[in-house]
Design a protein around this motif. Structure first.
Motif, PDB file in Angstrom:
ATOM      1  N   LYS A  81       0.865  -1.175   0.000  1.00  0.00           N
ATOM      2  CA  LYS A  81       0.000   0.000   0.000  1.00  0.00           C
ATOM      3  C   LYS A  81       0.907   1.232   0.000  1.00  0.00           C
ATOM      4  O   LYS A  81       1.720   1.406   0.900  1.00  0.00           O
ATOM      5  N   THR A  82       0.797   2.069  -1.037  1.00  0.00           N
ATOM      6  CA  THR A  82       1.709   3.205  -1.185  1.00  0.00           C
ATOM      7  C   THR A  82       0.949   4.526  -1.188  1.00  0.00           C
ATOM      8  O   THR A  82      -0.263   4.576  -1.417  1.00  0.00           O
ATOM      9  N   LEU A  83       1.702   5.586  -0.951  1.00  0.00           N
ATOM     10  CA  LEU A  83       1.147   6.934  -0.944  1.00  0.00           C
ATOM     11  C   LEU A  83       2.186   7.870  -1.540  1.00  0.00           C
ATOM     12  O   LEU A  83       3.315   7.942  -1.038  1.00  0.00           O
ATOM     13  N   GLN A  84       1.829   8.573  -2.606  1.00  0.00           N
ATOM     14  CA  GLN A  84       2.745   9.530  -3.222  1.00  0.00           C
ATOM     15  C   GLN A  84       2.341  10.943  -2.833  1.00  0.00           C
ATOM     16  O   GLN A  84       1.167  11.315  -2.934  1.00  0.00           O
ATOM     17  N   LEU A 290      12.160  12.321  13.235  1.00  0.00           N
ATOM     18  CA  LEU A 290      11.609  11.810  11.978  1.00  0.00           C
ATOM     19  C   LEU A 290      12.717  11.491  10.978  1.00  0.00           C
ATOM     20  O   LEU A 290      13.827  12.008  11.075  1.00  0.00           O
ATOM     21  N   GLU A 291      12.383  10.660   9.992  1.00  0.00           N
ATOM     22  CA  GLU A 291      13.284  10.394   8.875  1.00  0.00           C
ATOM     23  C   GLU A 291      13.039  11.423   7.785  1.00  0.00           C
ATOM     24  O   GLU A 291      11.947  12.000   7.681  1.00  0.00           O
ATOM     25  N   ASN A 292      14.055  11.656   6.957  1.00  0.00           N
ATOM     26  CA  ASN A 292      13.924  12.600   5.851  1.00  0.00           C
ATOM     27  C   ASN A 292      13.867  11.817   4.541  1.00  0.00           C
ATOM     28  O   ASN A 292      14.725  10.973   4.265  1.00  0.00           O
ATOM     29  N   ALA A 293      12.860  12.098   3.708  1.00  0.00           N
ATOM     30  CA  ALA A 293      12.644  11.324   2.485  1.00  0.00           C
ATOM     31  C   ALA A 293      13.790  11.487   1.495  1.00  0.00           C
ATOM     32  O   ALA A 293      14.160  10.530   0.810  1.00  0.00           O
ATOM     33  N   PHE A 294      14.373  12.691   1.412  1.00  0.00           N
ATOM     34  CA  PHE A 294      15.501  12.897   0.502  1.00  0.00           C
ATOM     35  C   PHE A 294      16.695  12.063   0.934  1.00  0.00           C
ATOM     36  O   PHE A 294      17.343  11.407   0.115  1.00  0.00           O
ATOM     37  N   VAL A 295      17.007  12.074   2.214  1.00  0.00           N
ATOM     38  CA  VAL A 295      18.154  11.325   2.732  1.00  0.00           C
ATOM     39  C   VAL A 295      17.978   9.833   2.493  1.00  0.00           C
ATOM     40  O   VAL A 295      18.928   9.134   2.121  1.00  0.00           O
ATOM     41  N   LYS A 296      16.754   9.320   2.659  1.00  0.00           N
ATOM     42  CA  LYS A 296      16.506   7.884   2.572  1.00  0.00           C
ATOM     43  C   LYS A 296      16.258   7.384   1.152  1.00  0.00           C
ATOM     44  O   LYS A 296      16.507   6.202   0.859  1.00  0.00           O
ATOM     45  N   ALA A 297      15.776   8.269   0.262  1.00  0.00           N
ATOM     46  CA  ALA A 297      15.395   7.776  -1.066  1.00  0.00           C
ATOM     47  C   ALA A 297      15.818   8.685  -2.210  1.00  0.00           C
ATOM     48  O   ALA A 297      15.541   8.371  -3.370  1.00  0.00           O
ATOM     49  N   LEU A 323       5.922   4.166   8.111  1.00  0.00           N
ATOM     50  CA  LEU A 323       6.070   4.526   6.704  1.00  0.00           C
ATOM     51  C   LEU A 323       7.516   4.299   6.279  1.00  0.00           C
ATOM     52  O   LEU A 323       8.427   4.305   7.105  1.00  0.00           O
ATOM     53  N   ARG A 324       7.719   4.113   4.983  1.00  0.00           N
ATOM     54  CA  ARG A 324       9.074   3.956   4.455  1.00  0.00           C
ATOM     55  C   ARG A 324       9.141   4.630   3.093  1.00  0.00           C
ATOM     56  O   ARG A 324       8.334   4.333   2.208  1.00  0.00           O
ATOM     57  N   ALA A 325      10.082   5.551   2.925  1.00  0.00           N
ATOM     58  CA  ALA A 325      10.243   6.241   1.642  1.00  0.00           C
ATOM     59  C   ALA A 325      10.978   5.328   0.661  1.00  0.00           C
ATOM     60  O   ALA A 325      12.032   4.783   0.982  1.00  0.00           O
ATOM     61  N   ILE A 326      10.420   5.161  -0.539  1.00  0.00           N
ATOM     62  CA  ILE A 326      11.057   4.315  -1.557  1.00  0.00           C
ATOM     63  C   ILE A 326      11.427   5.104  -2.814  1.00  0.00           C
ATOM     64  O   ILE A 326      12.180   4.610  -3.644  1.00  0.00           O
ATOM     65  N   GLU A 327      10.910   6.321  -2.943  1.00  0.00           N
ATOM     66  CA  GLU A 327      11.256   7.180  -4.086  1.00  0.00           C
ATOM     67  C   GLU A 327      11.267   8.633  -3.626  1.00  0.00           C
ATOM     68  O   GLU A 327      10.475   9.027  -2.760  1.00  0.00           O
ATOM     69  N   PHE A 328      12.150   9.415  -4.218  1.00  0.00           N
ATOM     70  CA  PHE A 328      12.162  10.858  -3.956  1.00  0.00           C
ATOM     71  C   PHE A 328      12.661  11.555  -5.217  1.00  0.00           C
ATOM     72  O   PHE A 328      13.625  11.108  -5.844  1.00  0.00           O
ATOM     73  N   LYS A 329      12.010  12.653  -5.567  1.00  0.00           N
ATOM     74  CA  LYS A 329      12.414  13.381  -6.769  1.00  0.00           C
ATOM     75  C   LYS A 329      12.255  14.880  -6.569  1.00  0.00           C
ATOM     76  O   LYS A 329      11.255  15.345  -5.999  1.00  0.00           O
ATOM     77  N   THR A 330      13.246  15.640  -7.006  1.00  0.00           N
ATOM     78  CA  THR A 330      13.136  17.094  -7.106  1.00  0.00           C
ATOM     79  C   THR A 330      12.838  17.417  -8.561  1.00  0.00           C
ATOM     80  O   THR A 330      13.582  17.010  -9.458  1.00  0.00           O
ATOM     81  N   HIS A 331      11.763  18.125  -8.805  1.00  0.00           N
ATOM     82  CA  HIS A 331      11.268  18.334 -10.174  1.00  0.00           C
ATOM     83  C   HIS A 331      11.867  19.614 -10.776  1.00  0.00           C
ATOM     84  O   HIS A 331      11.236  20.672 -10.793  1.00  0.00           O
ATOM     85  N   VAL A 347       5.747   3.646   1.376  1.00  0.00           N
ATOM     86  CA  VAL A 347       5.064   2.381   1.635  1.00  0.00           C
ATOM     87  C   VAL A 347       4.492   2.432   3.037  1.00  0.00           C
ATOM     88  O   VAL A 347       5.189   2.810   3.986  1.00  0.00           O
ATOM     89  N   LEU A 348       3.210   2.099   3.171  1.00  0.00           N
ATOM     90  CA  LEU A 348       2.596   1.981   4.482  1.00  0.00           C
ATOM     91  C   LEU A 348       2.896   0.583   4.986  1.00  0.00           C
ATOM     92  O   LEU A 348       2.416  -0.411   4.413  1.00  0.00           O
ATOM     93  N   GLU A 349       3.745   0.509   6.010  1.00  0.00           N
ATOM     94  CA  GLU A 349       4.220  -0.777   6.465  1.00  0.00           C
ATOM     95  C   GLU A 349       3.221  -1.453   7.387  1.00  0.00           C
ATOM     96  O   GLU A 349       2.471  -0.796   8.120  1.00  0.00           O
ATOM     97  N   GLU A 350       3.242  -2.782   7.358  1.00  0.00           N
ATOM     98  CA  GLU A 350       2.377  -3.562   8.222  1.00  0.00           C
ATOM     99  C   GLU A 350       2.807  -3.381   9.675  1.00  0.00           C
ATOM    100  O   GLU A 350       3.980  -3.329   9.985  1.00  0.00           O
ATOM    101  N   GLU A 351       1.839  -3.269  10.562  1.00  0.00           N
ATOM    102  CA  GLU A 351       2.165  -3.135  11.990  1.00  0.00           C
ATOM    103  C   GLU A 351       2.680  -4.461  12.542  1.00  0.00           C
ATOM    104  O   GLU A 351       2.218  -5.517  12.139  1.00  0.00           O
TER     105      GLU A 351
END
Length: 351
Positions: A81-84, A290-297, A323-331, A347-351
């Motif tokens: 289950k993902t969320l952009q 918190l985690e940073n999406a740019f740093v992680k993905a 949550l887990r970041a799997i993609e990051f983009k600067t447009h 990705v919405l991770e399973e509990e």
């Protein structure tokens, strides 16, 4: 090595308690780059001194990774289950520079780019909507036309009766929402919305913190004053005064935002224009929790400021456990604002 250590320590000092620490922290990227140059120099010299800068890099890698990321896409897990999420300071869609309609075509291009982006959630700062204009009726063009739910917090209404503030658009239902005010007379604020993502609730924040209040002309004036001692001191003091004011205000705002985030019963994604670089008290406070999406993905430098100062990343997406970041983009293809849009997929991770 001492410079790096001092900069790291200053990241933890609230600017309202000791504002000079914010300026030391601001210089930390220079210290990290200089340390890298020392590493190369001692390698060429084949000296045992190379151990010192190497040790700084190993121990301080977390600060290097804030400035430059090296990630490779791991792909989207099957059945996940993902969320952009898209975050973008749209600079009022350049409505105030639209003299005699000359900017209208570019503004319309920016609005359509946002409206048709495939993200599930849009977090937009400096949002502008004028119901009396075909071009700038952005609530209708972005939200109504594409059947998105929205939460629009209006900071003020201008003389053209246009609404200006921050907004969250989402294709998922909003089950709760609210605003975090950073002062009665302050237009800067954050908003949050709990959205139902196929049965799971995620809390989305979008924030617009205190501006640096530095314009392109201020930077140009400082550069042009080099060589004229009196003029350079005047322009330098002016810049320092504005930076100090911004450091203090954003420090308070980040603390208030983080208090609210820590009380969330749901996983959170925190987007916005934070107007501070990764080596700042503001960023550091959020990064400690918190985690940073740019740093992680992300990859590369990830600069988001589209102005005369290069390599500045002042727009971010942070996220919590669950949550887990799997993609990051600067447009960079969308350069019509003074900020570049950023998007991330989670990705919405399973509990």
């Amino acid at each position: 090595m001492f410079w790096v250590l001092l900069g790291v320590l200053c990241l933890r000092v609230p600017p309202h308690e000791f504002w000079p620490a914010a300026f030391v922290a601001l210089s930390l990227p220079g210290a990290l780059i200089l340390n890298g140059l020392f590493l190369v120099y001692w390698l060429i010299k084949r000296s045992w001194f190379v151990v010192l800068p190497l040790l700084v890099i190993v121990l301080g890698w977390g600060y290097y990774s804030r400035m430059m990321a090296f990630n490779f896409s791991s792909g989207e897990p099957d059945g996940a289950k993902t969320l952009q999420v898209l975050s973008y300071n749209v600079h009022v869609f350049n409505a105030y520079t639209d003299k005699d309609g000359v900017e209208r075509e570019a503004s319309s291009e920016m609005i359509d780019w946002v409206a048709t982006h495939p993200a599930d959630v849009y977090c937009l700062q400096e949002f502008y909507s004028n119901r009396g204009s075909n071009t700038y009726n952005t609530v209708s063009r972005i939200g109504n036309r594409y059947d998105k739910f929205r939460y629009f917090s209006v900071s003020f209404v201008d003389r053209n009766k246009a609404d200006i503030g921050i907004v969250i658009f989402t294709r998922y239902p909003i089950v709760d929402k609210g605003v975090i005010r950073f002062g009665e007379s302050n237009h800067n604020r954050a908003i949050w919305a709990d959205i139902n993502v196929k049965g799971d609730t995620v809390r989305i924040y979008t924030a617009h913190l205190q501006s640096m209040s530095i314009k392109s002309q201020d930077i140009e004036n400082t550069y042009s004053a080099i060589g004229d001692e009196a003029s350079f001191k005047k322009e330098g003091r002016n810049l320092a005064r504005r930076l100090k004011k911004g450091f203090i205000a954003r420090g308070h705002q980040a603390e208030k935002l983080l208090e609210h985030i820590n009380e969330s019963p749901y996983p959170v994604i925190v987007c916005g224009d934070f107007n501070d670089i990764p080596t700042s008290y503001t960023y550091n406070q959020l990064a400690r929790t918190l985690e940073n999406a740019f740093v992680k993905a992300g990859t590369g430098v990830g600069a988001t400021y589209n102005g005369p100062l290069p390599f500045l990343r002042i727009d971010n997406q942070f996220y919590s456990e669950g949550l887990r970041a799997i993609e990051f983009k600067t447009h960079y293809e969308m350069g019509l604002s003074d900020h570049f849009p950023i998007s991330a997929k989670y990705v919405l991770e399973e509990e």
